[in-house]
Design an enzyme around this catalytic site. Structure first.
Site, mmCIF file in Angstrom:
data_model
loop_
_atom_site.group_PDB
_atom_site.id
_atom_site.type_symbol
_atom_site.label_atom_id
_atom_site.label_comp_id
_atom_site.label_asym_id
_atom_site.label_seq_id
_atom_site.Cartn_x
_atom_site.Cartn_y
_atom_site.Cartn_z
ATOM 1 N N ASP A 17 8.268 -52.446 0.796
ATOM 2 C CA ASP A 17 8.483 -52.919 2.165
ATOM 3 C C ASP A 17 9.977 -52.941 2.472
ATOM 4 O O ASP A 17 10.406 -52.674 3.601
ATOM 5 C CB ASP A 17 7.888 -54.318 2.343
ATOM 6 N N HIS A 20 11.767 -50.028 4.333
ATOM 7 C CA HIS A 20 11.891 -49.970 5.794
ATOM 8 C C HIS A 20 13.272 -50.458 6.234
ATOM 9 O O HIS A 20 13.910 -49.847 7.096
ATOM 10 C CB HIS A 20 10.814 -50.829 6.457
#
Length: 340
Positions: A17, A20
């Protein structure tokens, strides 16, 4: 709330994650340094892939500094106790990507779909189980459906072979009561040996409270990210969450000082910008928009002159979901024309 004696499996997202927030440009050295630090701190599960999962490298989602194969090959041999997971979104990742991850030593495959589209996950979940992998059904944007609908989709994933089901608050929109109702419904209706997990984002500042509510309601796996490195305002900050779990006497197996040091000494210096609840990240949570849309909207603001938060509010109004990144530019362009 009394969680004394409960046990939880913590799963770090900073190297997936967190991609990103780094526009998928984490280097191999950074990847290995953070992963080995987490491993030494006792984190049992670490996710490593492109931010959009195996096969995510594309014009739509962004090209990474290295391939998934290179990242996994660099990290997995260095692990002493931690297991490595990989995310896979059907339609982006393929069964060939799944087999590659298995061959490289990935322990856990998390097959992710929008919360109403579990039916596209059957092939990938079945293959993952056939390969003997820890197999997770990962239902994204869970705030968009009722507990009953989430349960319906979870049962599909369970029937395909998933041994763990996640309620995923991809937008950081949920409040503790929402988490409780969704997790309680899953725990009460799925098989007793099917584990339940929760993945939060910090866009409304609720990730720790939501994660605690999830544990109280029966979740056994909780995602977080060291230093919060993740999309939007980041994921549940893992070192902070570990401190809270210590205070609440929840068994988690992670060394608090060690994970604090990983956050401070390794991850924070990696950040392109501070991971915080700024006005755009707050808008993500308020409007219920997929967290990885943040940087796309900010780039569209620079291109078209429309404030990112206005773009995000419009995307929320339209009910956009993960995978519709191409709509961000179109939306901003149309809004700019209307303002002209």
């Amino acid at each position: 709330m009394n969680l004394t004696g409960k046990k939880v499996i913590l799963h770090d997202m900073s190297l997936r994650d967190g991609m990103h927030a780094r526009q998928h440009q984490i280097t191999l050295k950074e990847m290995v340094d953070v992963a080995t630090g987490l491993d030494a701190a006792g984190v049992p599960l670490i996710e490593v892939t492109h931010g959009d999962g195996l096969g995510g490298a594309s014009l739509n989602y962004g090209f990474p500094a290295h391939t998934d194969e290179e990242y996994l090959s660099a990290v997995i041999p260095k692990m002493k106790q931690a297991k490595v997971s990989a995310l896979l979104l059907p339609g982006i990742g393929t069964v060939d990507h799944l087999r590659m991850a298995h061959q490289l030593g990935v322990n856990t495959i998390r097959v992710a779909t929008h919360c109403t589209e579990a039916d596209v996950s059957g092939q990938h979940i079945a293959l993952s189980r056939d390969l003997g992998l820890d197999t997770v059904g990962f239902l994204m944007m869970a705030h968009m459906v009722s507990p009953e609908k989430l349960l319906e989709q979870a049962k599909l994933m369970e029937s395909y072979g998933a041994n763990c089901i996640y309620c995923t608050d991809s937008a950081g929109y949920m409040l503790p009561g929402d988490v409780t109702s969704h997790i309680e419904r899953l725990r009460g209706e799925l098989k007793s040996d099917t584990q339940i997990g929760f993945h939060g984002h910090h866009n409304m500042g609720m990730s720790i409270a939501n994660s605690l509510a999830a544990i109280e309601a029966g979740a056994e796996r909780i995602d977080g990210s060291v230093a919060g490195l993740g999309a939007g305002a980041g994921n549940t900050p893992l070192e902070v969450f570990v401190a809270v779990l210590e205070r609440m006497q929840v068994h988690h197996g992670v060394n608090l000082y060690d994970i604090m040091d990983v956050a401070e000494d390794l991850v924070t210096p990696m950040m392109d910008q501070p991971i915080r609840i700024d006005r755009d990240a707050l808008t993500l949570g308020y409007a219920g928009v997929y967290s990885s849309f943040l940087l796309f909207a900010q780039r569209a603001e620079k291109k078209y002159g429309v404030p990112a938060r206005d773009i995000l509010l419009e995307l929320g109004r339209r009910g956009t979901v993960g995978g519709q990144e191409d709509m961000i530019d179109d939306t901003a362009m149309n809004m700019a024309r209307e303002l002209a």
